[in-house]
Design an enzyme around this catalytic site. Sequence first.
Site, PDB file in Angstrom:
ATOM      1  N   ASP A  11      42.011 -22.991 -21.419  1.00 50.77           N
ATOM      2  CA  ASP A  11      40.998 -21.953 -21.214  1.00 50.77           C
ATOM      3  C   ASP A  11      41.556 -20.569 -20.918  1.00 50.77           C
ATOM      4  OD1 ASP A  11      38.872 -23.616 -21.699  1.00 50.77           O
ATOM      5  OD2 ASP A  11      38.437 -24.033 -19.595  1.00 50.77           O
ATOM      6  N   LYS A  36      41.865 -29.967 -24.874  1.00 52.37           N
ATOM      7  CA  LYS A  36      40.639 -29.419 -25.464  1.00 52.37           C
ATOM      8  C   LYS A  36      40.890 -27.964 -25.826  1.00 52.37           C
ATOM      9  CE  LYS A  36      36.997 -27.810 -23.202  1.00 52.37           C
ATOM     10  NZ  LYS A  36      36.533 -26.542 -23.872  1.00 52.37           N
ATOM     11  N   LYS A  71      31.282 -26.648 -30.596  1.00 51.31           N
ATOM     12  CA  LYS A  71      29.843 -26.638 -30.281  1.00 51.31           C
ATOM     13  C   LYS A  71      29.040 -26.088 -31.467  1.00 51.31           C
ATOM     14  CE  LYS A  71      30.134 -26.260 -25.240  1.00 51.31           C
ATOM     15  NZ  LYS A  71      31.596 -25.971 -25.059  1.00 51.31           N
ATOM     16  N   THR A  78      28.443 -24.998 -43.565  1.00 52.44           N
ATOM     17  CA  THR A  78      29.398 -24.407 -42.636  1.00 52.44           C
ATOM     18  C   THR A  78      29.964 -25.466 -41.692  1.00 52.44           C
ATOM     19  OG1 THR A  78      28.248 -22.287 -42.707  1.00 52.44           O
ATOM     20  CG2 THR A  78      29.675 -22.677 -40.809  1.00 52.44           C
ATOM     21  N   ARG A 183      34.956 -31.768 -10.905  1.00 51.09           N
ATOM     22  CA  ARG A 183      35.488 -31.077  -9.737  1.00 51.09           C
ATOM     23  C   ARG A 183      35.961 -32.112  -8.720  1.00 51.09           C
ATOM     24  NH1 ARG A 183      35.476 -27.521 -12.814  1.00 51.09           N
ATOM     25  NH2 ARG A 183      34.609 -25.407 -12.640  1.00 51.09           N
ATOM     26  N   GLY A 215      39.158 -28.554 -16.556  1.00 52.23           N
ATOM     27  CA  GLY A 215      39.748 -27.241 -16.787  1.00 52.23           C
ATOM     28  C   GLY A 215      40.378 -26.668 -15.546  1.00 52.23           C
TER      29      GLY A 215
END
Length: 236
Positions: A11, A36, A71, A78, A183, A215
């Site tokens: 990220d 990811k 996403k 496409t 978390r 992340g």
Amino acid sequence: MANRFVYVALDYDDQTRNLAFAASLANVRSDRFGFKVNLDAVANFSPTAQNPYSFVKQVMDLGRPVFVDMKMWNGGRTMENIAKGCASLGVDIVNMYAHAGPAFIGRVKDSLRGTQTQLFAVTVLTHYTDSDTQRLYGCSLAEAAKRLGKIGFESGADGLIMPANHIGDMKLAPIKILSPGIRPAWYENKSDNDQEQTVTPREAIDNGANSLVVGSPVRKSPDPVAALERIIAEIS
């Protein structure tokens, strides 16, 4: 893809930092994690950016499964082309929104036949609350997750992406579940308030998730390797 698997989110805001971060984790001695790749890393418009193929291939070359988090919610042609491009690289997972509808989910899934790439359908985002889904879908977050999960499942998706605290709201035959918004109890960075639907790694697995996206608890840790190893241990 093994059960109880962790995808570490790359990220950072630029490709070079993402590649360096991934490389720093690549030698962790476990077969239960991969990476990811975010949309903004793939579609990076910096004049020094690599093209999507080259960037994703460098992540793939680290020898770990890769989830390309596009996403997708676009026209059928496409989405098919993006999915087939990911499949040509051997990407583990590519995703699209369940609310793209059964016809488009089926069309993208058909484009992946004969490949190892899996199609996951996104239900609700982990930064949504009930007020968001009431405005968007006219129902609670739990009901929206259930309805969209049903669309993804019945349309032939290989898995669903959803908050782990709402997996139990669905009454579906077995399907793979990937959950973001992780978390750990020991993660102390209170400035990370962008996720509304959060659970610990162990809670996610106990609720029925097969794999997790993690992340900030890894990337922002003083020792990312130790943080990743600790999360893997918690879900083992």
